[in-house]
Structure formats: C-alpha cells, structure tokens
Design an enzyme around this catalytic site. Structure first.
Site, short mmCIF file in Angstrom:
data_model
loop_
_atom_site.label_atom_id
_atom_site.label_comp_id
_atom_site.label_asym_id
_atom_site.label_seq_id
_atom_site.Cartn_x
_atom_site.Cartn_y
_atom_site.Cartn_z
N LYS A 1 61.17 34.38 -8.39
CA LYS A 1 61.60 34.53 -6.99
C LYS A 1 61.00 35.81 -6.41
O LYS A 1 60.49 35.84 -5.29
CB LYS A 1 63.13 34.57 -6.89
CG LYS A 1 63.82 33.26 -7.18
CD LYS A 1 63.49 32.21 -6.12
CE LYS A 1 64.29 30.93 -6.34
NZ LYS A 1 63.95 29.88 -5.36
N SER B 1 66.56 34.56 -3.53
CA SER B 1 67.84 34.71 -4.24
C SER B 1 68.23 36.16 -4.36
O SER B 1 67.38 37.05 -4.46
CB SER B 1 67.67 34.11 -5.65
OG SER B 1 68.77 34.47 -6.47
N TYR C 1 63.35 33.48 -14.28
CA TYR C 1 63.69 32.79 -13.02
C TYR C 1 63.70 33.80 -11.88
O TYR C 1 63.06 33.61 -10.85
CB TYR C 1 65.06 32.11 -13.13
CG TYR C 1 65.65 31.79 -11.78
CD1 TYR C 1 66.62 32.61 -11.21
CD2 TYR C 1 65.17 30.71 -11.04
CE1 TYR C 1 67.12 32.34 -9.95
CE2 TYR C 1 65.67 30.44 -9.78
CZ TYR C 1 66.66 31.27 -9.24
OH TYR C 1 67.15 31.01 -7.99
C1 WQD Z 1 78.85 32.88 -11.66
C2 WQD Z 1 79.92 33.56 -12.46
C3 WQD Z 1 79.39 33.84 -14.79
C4 WQD Z 1 79.51 29.60 -15.83
C5 WQD Z 1 73.00 32.53 -10.65
C6 WQD Z 1 71.60 32.94 -10.40
C7 WQD Z 1 71.39 33.20 -8.93
C8 WQD Z 1 71.85 32.01 -8.13
C9 WQD Z 1 73.28 31.65 -8.45
C10 WQD Z 1 69.98 30.57 -7.65
C11 WQD Z 1 79.33 34.56 -13.47
C12 WQD Z 1 80.61 32.93 -14.59
C13 WQD Z 1 79.56 30.78 -15.11
C14 WQD Z 1 80.47 29.36 -16.85
C15 WQD Z 1 81.48 31.48 -16.37
N1 WQD Z 1 71.04 30.88 -8.41
N2 WQD Z 1 80.54 31.69 -15.38
N3 WQD Z 1 81.41 30.31 -17.08
O1 WQD Z 1 74.94 34.01 -12.58
O2 WQD Z 1 76.09 34.72 -10.41
O3 WQD Z 1 73.89 33.56 -10.31
O4 WQD Z 1 73.32 31.40 -9.87
O5 WQD Z 1 69.52 31.18 -6.74
O6 WQD Z 1 70.01 33.43 -8.71
O7 WQD Z 1 71.34 34.14 -11.08
O8 WQD Z 1 75.91 32.30 -10.99
O9 WQD Z 1 77.31 30.30 -11.30
O10 WQD Z 1 75.86 31.10 -13.25
O11 WQD Z 1 77.88 32.41 -12.58
O12 WQD Z 1 82.36 32.33 -16.61
O13 WQD Z 1 80.46 28.30 -17.57
O14 WQD Z 1 80.61 32.59 -13.23
O15 WQD Z 1 79.60 34.72 -15.88
O16 WQD Z 1 80.19 35.68 -13.53
P1 WQD Z 1 75.25 33.74 -11.16
P2 WQD Z 1 76.72 31.44 -12.07
#
Ligand code: WQD
Length: 332
Positions: free
Chosen positions: A155, A125, A151
C-alpha cells in the site's frame, strides 16, 4: 465526468462504493479477477441500485487484457480497490502480494497513461502509517516506517508510485484514501463482507463464529495498555466509507489529495463482542489467546481534514454496523 472504472468492484468496499456512485448517476464498469469475491455480487448491486455494471473478469497482472479494456472505453476516472489484503498471508507469500498489488497497479497506471485517463482514487490503508507512536493518525504524519508486513508495504509503495506519477505528469489527479477498519454492510443485507476462504479481520471472523463455522473467537491478547486490555481500533461503517469516495470526486484536481477515512473513535475488541451480542441477543463464544504478531495496541483516525475539505464525516455507528451485519447473516 460520467464513466468510471472500478477495479475490485465485486469486493466488499468496491461493491458498496458502486451503490453510492449509482446514486450520483455515474456509469460504471467493473474489472475484477474474482479471487476474493463472487460475480453474483453484481446481481445484488442490480437488485439494490436497479442498474448493473459492465463486468470484465480481468487480472491486473495481465497487461494486454487491461490495455485492451482501456483502449475500448473512455474512462473519466478509475477507483482502484483490486488487490490482495490478507496481512498474515502477505508475510508467507510476499512475492504474490508485490506482483498482484504493485505490478498490477503499475500495469493499470501504464494503461491509463497510454489512453489519457488522468484521474485515480486509490484504496489505501491506515497501515501505511506504520507505528508512528501517536495513536491518533493525521495525514501529515510520515508514512512507510516500521511497516509491519508486505501487505502494508504494497500500500505504501503504491502511494509513492502515485506521487511520482503526479511529478511526471502535471495533469495527473490522484486521491489517496487511507481506510481504518471497515465493518458492516448495506442495510438491505444483500451485500456484505464475504471473503473466500479463511478471513483475517475481526468482523468476518465474528460472523463465522455466529454462523457456527468457527467454534469460538480468539481474542488476540487482553494485556495491552488499554482500558480493557484489548486492542483499540477505528471501526468505520462501510457505507460511510463508500460515501467518502463519492464526496472526494468533485474535489479532484491535478496533484495528490490525501484523506483518512475513519470515525475518529476507538473501540476495543471486547466492546465489539459486546456490541454484537447486544444486537444479536446471543452470547458470542470467545477465549483470550496470545497476542497477534504485529498488532498495535491502539490507532484511530483524525478525520478532521475530510470533514473540513470534503464536508464528509461518518454518520453510522457500531450499533448500526452490527444491526446491518446481522441482516447480511440472515440472508447469506
Ligand atoms: C482488529 C482487531 C486484532 C481477529 C487490518 C489491516 C488494515 C485493514 C484492516 C485493509 C485487532 C483483533 C482480530 C481475531 C482478534 N485492512 N482480532 N481476533 O489488524 O486492525 O487491520 O485490517 O486495509 O490494513 O492491517 O484489523 O480486523 O485484523 O483486527 O482479537 O480473530 O481485532 O488483534 O486488535 P487490523 P483486524
């Protein structure tokens, strides 16, 4: 090389990768504990590909069961997706994450070593880059510093374990694929991201809002130093991501190969909401909420190494992903 063991193969990325592997004629077995997926995904894979993997409901923390499986089957390659992946949950339950992700992987590797399986592709990741300062991530960047959560640390630890395995066994072949933000699903709408319980990631939450299961989306902060104030991420269509796994198989060699799998483009949360609304023709209810602990304002892939060395790059767009997501919503 023909016979592949896919751990976590009933999951979101694993199932999409199996579809692409079948196109290339591989024989597939799936190991999964069904903690975050459903066995019915195998029916959907069969419907799409016309073939059904052999399925073994095994938890990687059960060494004897894993050992028995690898003793009975001569696998040429393991593609290792199985693991817990809820960032927030990992903060509350670190030992569960270290046991499942790290100890589970050590069990798998010990069984591979015992039975002469010398090739593994690991589902890593972008999180392993921590907060490198530069939002454009390249594979040469240092990893493992300022990781935001257990998490991400699992990784990183697994990457380091795999690198050590290569030092200990010169014949061992490792690929580390660092995913950015997978979205979308197969165009049939038969398989898609459908986690058990409360999702963490943006798209499955948007899907629950669209289904009316969640009243409105909370946008975690609109005061970031970005064009519209919301975070920027590199969203990659899961079918492109799956194709990246197949593209690397023929390039495997003794040692460690590392590739970012991303589009190289950054999209904001508000832009994702607009794209979903454009595809669905409906407004998506949302409110701006407080920032989420640990979120970075912006990160995205430099995908040039995978393009140069694997001849792989993303072809599908955010709009394709939203169209395919709606198809999945219609059917599930
Ligand atoms: C994306 C954006 C949130 C939910 C994580 C893991 C990474 C990978 C992908 C596995 C961010 C915003 C989210 C919500 C929001 N996973 N958001 N409201 O955090 O970039 O990455 O998932 O490998 O390892 O760290 O992904 O989808 O959680 O968030 O505003 O209800 O959407 O703040 O900017 P992230 P995400």
């Amino acid at each position: 090389m023909k016979k592949v063991l896919v751990t976590g193969g009933t999951g979101y990325i694993g199932s999409h990768t199996i579809i692409e592997l079948y196109k290339k004629g591989y024989e597939i077995d799936v190991l999964d504990n069904l903690f975050n997926s459903k066995e019915t995904v195998l029916d959907k894979i069969e419907e799409i590909a016309g073939k059904r993997p052999n399925f073994y409901e095994i938890d990687l923390t059960d060494f004897d069961k894993v050992e028995e499986l690898l003793a009975k089957n001569q696998y040429d390659l393991v593609i290792h997706f199985a693991g817990l992946k809820a960032v927030g949950e990992s903060v509350e339950k670190p030992l569960e994450y270290y046991e499942n992700n790290v100890s589970g992987t050590i069990n798998l590797l010990r069984c591979m070593q015992k039975h002469g399986v010398k090739k593994i592709i690991f589902s890593s990741s972008a999180t392993v880059y921590g907060d490198p300062g530069d939002p454009k991530y390249t594979e040469t960047m240092e990893t493992g510093r300022n990781l935001a959560n257990p998490y991400g640390r699992t990784k990183y630890m697994i990457e380091e374990i795999l690198k050590d395995c290569v030092v200990a066994d010169k014949d061992f072949e490792v690929v580390l694929l660092r995913y950015f933000n997978p979205i979308g699903n197969h165009s049939s709408g038969l398989i898609g991201e459908d986690p058990n319980g409360i999702p963490n990631n943006l798209m499955p939450i948007i899907m629950k809002v669209a289904r009316g299961e969640i009243e409105e989306l909370s946008v975690f902060g609109d005061d970031y130093p970005t064009p519209d104030g919301t975070c920027l991420r590199d969203y990659i269509h899961v079918v492109d991501l799956a194709k990246g796994h197949v593209a690397v198989i023929d390039k495997m060699e003794p040692g460690v190969l590392i590739y970012n799998l991303g589009s190289g483009k950054a999209t904001s949360v508000l832009e994702m909401i607009k794209a979903f609304e454009a595809a669905s023709g409906q407004r998506l209810p949302y409110k701006v909420a407080a920032r989420r602990e640990g979120d970075l304002a912006e990160f995205y892939a430099d995908p040039s190494k995978a393009e140069r060395e694997l001849g792989w790059k993303t072809k599908l767009t955010i709009e394709d992903a939203m169209r395919d997501t709606l198809k999945f919503l219609e059917q599930n």
